[in-house]
Design a protein around this motif. Structure first.
Motif, PDB file in Angstrom:
ATOM      1  N   GLU A   1      15.352 -40.715  -7.141  1.00 18.99           N
ATOM      2  CA  GLU A   1      15.128 -40.651  -5.728  1.00 18.99           C
ATOM      3  C   GLU A   1      13.043 -40.843  -5.719  1.00 18.99           C
ATOM      4  O   GLU A   1      12.899 -41.088  -4.118  1.00 18.99           O
ATOM      5  CB  GLU A   1      15.306 -39.386  -5.081  1.00 18.99           C
ATOM      6  CG  GLU A   1      16.673 -38.452  -4.991  1.00 18.99           C
ATOM      7  CD  GLU A   1      16.695 -37.138  -4.542  1.00 18.99           C
ATOM      8  OE1 GLU A   1      17.646 -37.090  -3.726  1.00 18.99           O
ATOM      9  OE2 GLU A   1      15.652 -36.300  -4.790  1.00 18.99           O
TER      10      GLU A   1
ATOM     11  N   THR B   1       7.766 -42.918  -1.833  1.00 16.17           N
ATOM     12  CA  THR B   1       8.439 -41.930  -2.298  1.00 16.17           C
ATOM     13  C   THR B   1       7.621 -40.329  -3.343  1.00 16.17           C
ATOM     14  O   THR B   1       8.034 -40.341  -3.921  1.00 16.17           O
ATOM     15  CB  THR B   1       9.955 -41.699  -2.286  1.00 16.17           C
ATOM     16  OG1 THR B   1      10.519 -42.444  -1.366  1.00 16.17           O
ATOM     17  CG2 THR B   1      10.660 -40.317  -1.514  1.00 16.17           C
TER      18      THR B   1
ATOM     19  N   ASN C   1      11.731 -34.003  -4.716  1.00 11.92           N
ATOM     20  CA  ASN C   1      12.781 -34.426  -5.162  1.00 11.92           C
ATOM     21  C   ASN C   1      13.494 -34.983  -5.926  1.00 11.92           C
ATOM     22  O   ASN C   1      13.077 -34.426  -7.345  1.00 11.92           O
ATOM     23  CB  ASN C   1      12.292 -36.088  -4.394  1.00 11.92           C
ATOM     24  CG  ASN C   1      12.418 -36.234  -3.022  1.00 11.92           C
ATOM     25  OD1 ASN C   1      12.359 -36.372  -2.245  1.00 11.92           O
ATOM     26  ND2 ASN C   1      10.608 -36.066  -3.020  1.00 11.92           N
TER      27      ASN C   1
END
Length: 426
Positions: free
Chosen positions: A337, A328, A333
């Motif tokens: 995360e 990710t 973010n």
């Protein structure tokens, strides 16, 4: 009336600018300022032509970067993985991470040295402080939020434009430097290395990855936006935006670079100061326009562009590593995360601080980072142009003939300059 105002605002120039403008501003980072200053001080107006050459070339390659992201909805590393073996992608990502780390260290060291001009004390403490501030901003404040404020700091770089307007210039020499390359200089090893540095700090690999990633994030954070391969009806508006954004951003970048080179040529070189060893030496180029405020403007310029560019340097490395690993990614973010993504940012920043603690001369380190970028840009540009030409990835939006021409020309120019440097050093 309200709807009319909204419509006017939507077509205003400012509303059309985004990743390209930020990329252009980040391009004039401390490494760029140092490289252009060194070039003007050392060679006077003799290498001005390099910036006339880089504008169409850097615009083309950044257009390719932006279009790859907007068309495919995927970052540059993921797109590269569809063209070359994963091992080769990993190799390019490692080179990018190494180059960016050196660049971050050099930028932080320059920021510390510039701050010491005003406040005194230890430059290393300022360097560590700037690293901590930059890291905290990246981790806990969305980049798009604080970049709005940092962009204003970069306006102090227009002080170099003021120098050009204030000092007496031999416009005949300026014109010759812009349009008639000095063939004698092209036989100099030092000049060739400087040309590679100018190309490397202007057409930098980290900017390729950054602009592609920012276009991908534009898609991810807009519910109505989709990759152009899935929503071709959005192409006309988005391609026009990317072109305007990129051409304006690169024009601003090159205008400032040209002003820095002319200003240092007209002041430092003309006074016989052909070597810039410290931040104070570089700041003196601003004295004709800024007087006793020269150090203040220089410091604000270095610190402002540093805080703007370090997230781009660290972020582009993190995007490249993360995309190649399927993590990710994204500065919007939270750290928890996107743990791997932020771990790369932290590692690049901390390693940069470590380079500063090795007591490497910041001005020379900035110049060296530009040379490194000029060399590693070549293989990355080759793969980018292959991606932009593949219908399997770009669909009907493969690069057009003009963009292919200038993109491959940019790649060839970078390759020839790097090869000439290695030959001259042999």
């Amino acid at each position: 009336m309200t709807s009319l105002l909204r419509r006017v605002r939507s077509i205003a120039l400012f509303e059309q600018l985004g990743p390209g403008l930020v990329t252009g501003a980040a391009d004039d980072d401390p490494s760029g300022i140092a490289t252009y200053s060194q070039t003007g001080a050392r060679f006077g107006y003799g290498l001005l032509w390099t910036l006339l050459l880089t504008y169409p070339l850097m615009s083309a390659i950044q257009l390719v970067s932006g279009e790859i992201g907007r068309v495919t909805g995927k970052g540059l590393a993921r797109n590269m993985g569809e063209v070359i073996p994963s091992g080769a992608v990993t190799g390019l990502v490692v080179l990018l991470f190494a180059a960016n780390t050196v660049n971050i260290g050099a930028d932080l060291a320059a920021m510390g040295a510039a701050a010491r001009l005003l406040a005194g004390g230890g430059a290393h403490l300022f360097t560590i402080g700037f690293a901590v501030v930059s890291l905290l901003l990246q981790m806990f404040v969305p980049y798009k939020r604080y970049v709005r404020f940092l962009k204003w700091l970069t306006l102090v770089l227009f002080a170099y434009v003021a120098v050009v307007l204030v000092v007496k210039l031999d416009w005949g020499q300026v014109a010759r430097g812009l349009f008639l390359p000095d063939l004698k200089l092209l036989g100099s090893k030092e000049a060739i290395t400087t040309i590679v540095a100018v190309f490397g700090t202007t057409i930098s690999p980290y900017l390729f990855f950054w602009q592609t990633a920012q276009e991908v994030e534009e898609v991810d954070h807009d519910d109505q936006a989709r990759p152009l391969t899935e929503a071709p009806e959005q192409a006309k508006r988005e391609m026009r935006r990317i072109r305007m954004d990129t051409f304006v951003g690169m024009a601003v970048s090159n205008l400032i670079a040209l002003a820095i080179m002319i200003a240092t040529a007209a002041t430092l070189h003309a006074a016989g100061k052909t070597e810039i060893a410290t931040a104070a030496d570089a700041a003196k180029a601003l004295e004709p326009a800024a007087g006793r405020f020269a150090f203040l403007l220089f410091t604000l310029g270095i610190v402002g562009t540093g805080l703007l560019s370090i997230p781009v340097l660290a972020g582009s490395a993190a995007y490249a590593v993360g995309e190649s690993r399927g993590w990710t990614c994204g500065l919007d973010n939270k750290p928890w995360e996107a743990v791997g993504f932020y771990a790369v940012i932290g590692a690049a920043t901390l390693l940069g601080v470590g380079l500063d603690l090795m007591k490497i001369d910041p001005i020379q380190a900035l110049f060296l980072s530009a040379v490194i970028n000029g060399v590693i840009a070549v293989p990355m540009m080759v793969v980018m142009m292959l991606v932009a030409s593949r219908r399997d990835q770009m669909g009907r939006f493969v690069a057009g003939p003009a963009l292919k021409l200038f993109g491959w020309l940019a790649t060839a120019v970078m390759a020839i300059a790097a090869a000439a440097m290695f030959v001259a050093m042999a």
